[in-house]
Each structure stands twice: as C-alpha cells, then as structure tokens.
Scaffold this motif. Structure first.
Motif, mmCIF file in Angstrom:
data_model
loop_
_atom_site.group_PDB
_atom_site.id
_atom_site.type_symbol
_atom_site.label_atom_id
_atom_site.label_comp_id
_atom_site.label_asym_id
_atom_site.label_seq_id
_atom_site.Cartn_x
_atom_site.Cartn_y
_atom_site.Cartn_z
ATOM 1 N N VAL A 88 0.827 -1.205 0.000
ATOM 2 C CA VAL A 88 0.000 0.000 0.000
ATOM 3 C C VAL A 88 0.862 1.256 0.000
ATOM 4 O O VAL A 88 1.804 1.372 0.790
ATOM 5 N N LYS A 89 0.541 2.179 -0.880
ATOM 6 C CA LYS A 89 1.173 3.494 -0.859
ATOM 7 C C LYS A 89 0.545 4.310 0.266
ATOM 8 O O LYS A 89 -0.679 4.357 0.402
ATOM 9 N N SER A 90 1.378 4.947 1.065
ATOM 10 C CA SER A 90 0.878 5.759 2.169
ATOM 11 C C SER A 90 1.676 7.056 2.232
ATOM 12 O O SER A 90 2.625 7.257 1.471
ATOM 13 N N VAL A 91 1.299 7.926 3.150
ATOM 14 C CA VAL A 91 1.958 9.220 3.284
ATOM 15 C C VAL A 91 2.006 9.591 4.759
ATOM 16 O O VAL A 91 1.161 9.149 5.545
ATOM 17 N N SER A 92 3.011 10.379 5.139
ATOM 18 C CA SER A 92 3.132 10.797 6.533
ATOM 19 C C SER A 92 2.322 12.068 6.769
ATOM 20 O O SER A 92 2.079 12.833 5.835
ATOM 21 N N PRO A 93 1.909 12.325 8.001
ATOM 22 C CA PRO A 93 1.115 13.527 8.276
ATOM 23 C C PRO A 93 1.901 14.815 8.079
ATOM 24 O O PRO A 93 1.316 15.874 7.858
ATOM 25 N N GLU A 94 3.241 14.739 8.147
ATOM 26 C CA GLU A 94 4.068 15.937 7.982
ATOM 27 C C GLU A 94 4.363 16.254 6.523
ATOM 28 O O GLU A 94 4.894 17.326 6.213
#
Length: 226
Positions: A88-94
């Motif tokens: 899964v591609k994900s992203v950080s909150p920052e």
C-alpha cells in the motif's frame, strides 16, 4: 500545506480476519469504495476495495454487484486478508500536499492512508482533500502574502507593496529595502498554497545587498615601528 491539515481522521477500517461480506457491509454503510485494513495495533497492513470484493465474488457468481453480495444469504468464503492489496502506498502527516499529489499520480490511486513512523493509521487523504488547496480564493492567497510574508517575515508595511492575484497568478509591485528582501518575497509567495505563478518584475529595491564588498570593511591604521 501539511497532510495532517487536510486528511480525514474518522476512517472506516476493517480487520484482515473479517469476511468480505462484512467489508461490503461497511463500504455500503459508510459510502466508501475502499477500506484500510489494520491489525490489532492499528497498523496498516493493506487495502481492500469494492473491486477486490466483486472480483472474489465473480469467481463464484459472475455479474454480481456489491449490494447483492451484502444482501445475499451466503457470502464468499474468503477473508479480507486473502483479497486485499498488501503493498500500500501511504503518506506521513508531515508531508506536503504536493508530495501527496505526486504519490497519487504516480501510483494511480485516489486516496492515501496517512500513517505515522510505526505504520499506525492516522487518517485518509483523498484527491478531493488535495484539490481544496488549489481551490483557494484569490482573496485568501493575497491576504496570506500580505500578512504571512510581507508583515511577519519581512517586517514591512504591506500597504507599501501591491499584491494582486488572479486565478492563482500573483503580481507583486512596489519597493523593498534590499535585493534580498525582493528575492525572499518572491520565493515565499511561490510557496503559498494555491499559487500557480508569481510575477515580481515590478518589485524594486533600495540597496543591492548581494554585491561583494571590495577591500576591507574598515580602514586600518598604519602600524608603527615597535
């Protein structure tokens, strides 16, 4: 703008041990087309979509629909873990929204799970969330340049400079104390969310502080004989 400011925190999720019939029920009730799959520690382990559910059901009953799967008496005998996508591609909150947009574009996905450093799910970011940044009004953009850049960063009176914005294109004019100020103004204006172009050709400055000073800054008295 950081992803944490745009994401949705109330996310519908599913366990990898749940049945696909349960996944279909949650998707219908929450009106979503996909669910992050999390383990007992709230760590992201995959994504299951309506396409995954329908694919599994089509192996047994061709030409079905998601709603017919939910309302049928007998669901497919596979779990979410067997049907989900685990890479899964994900992203950080920052992360910045532009980085999230690049990930969505390159991975051809419409949403990204937002996770912390331990892969714990914090929220979900959709294309619509990112588009809200680019849909900012010209008035909002101009106000942020005046207050956020001219007044708070450069410590200048914003009334001394003209800021005009049309369809995200910024035009700056007026006089600033130094050439460095003009460069900072242009660069920071480009970073404002919703800005697509900056024209600073009408900005002038009083002092070119970028030129090298030739010779010593201070004169030195001749040394006498000791």
């Amino acid at each position: 703008m950081e992803v944490r400011q745009l994401m949705t925190g109330d996310v519908a999720t599913i366990s990898p041990d749940a049945s696909l019939k349960e996944a279909a029920r949650v998707m219908i009730e929450r009106r979503v087309s996909g669910l992050p799959v999390i383990d007992g520690d709230n760590r992201l382990v995959g994504i299951v979509t309506e396409g995954d559910v329908l694919h599994q059901e089509s192996l047994r009953q061709p030409a079905t629909t998601l709603r017919s799967l939910f309302t049928s008496q007998e669901g497919p005998a596979v779990t979410v873990a067997e049907a989900m996508t685990d890479k899964v591609k994900s992203v950080s909150p920052e992360a910045d929204h532009t980085e999230a947009a690049r990930i969505m574009e390159s991975a051809h996905v419409k949403r990204l799970p937002v996770v912390d450093g331990d892969d714990r799910l914090l929220g979900i970011l959709s294309r619509a969330d990112v588009l809200r940044v680019f849909a900012r009004s010209d008035e909002e953009i101009a106000a942020e340049i005046r207050s956020g850049v001219i007044e708070r960063v450069l410590w200048l009176n914003s009334s001394a400079l003209a800021v005009e914005v049309a369809d995200g294109k910024v035009s700056l004019s007026g006089t600033v104390p130094t050439k460095s100020d003009s460069r900072i103004l242009e660069e920071m204006a480009r970073r404002i969310d919703g800005v697509v172009e900056v024209d600073s050709g009408d900005i002038s400055y009083e002092v070119d502080d970028t030129k090298r000073v030739e010779g010593p800054l201070f004169g030195s008295a001749p040394r006498g004989n000791l």
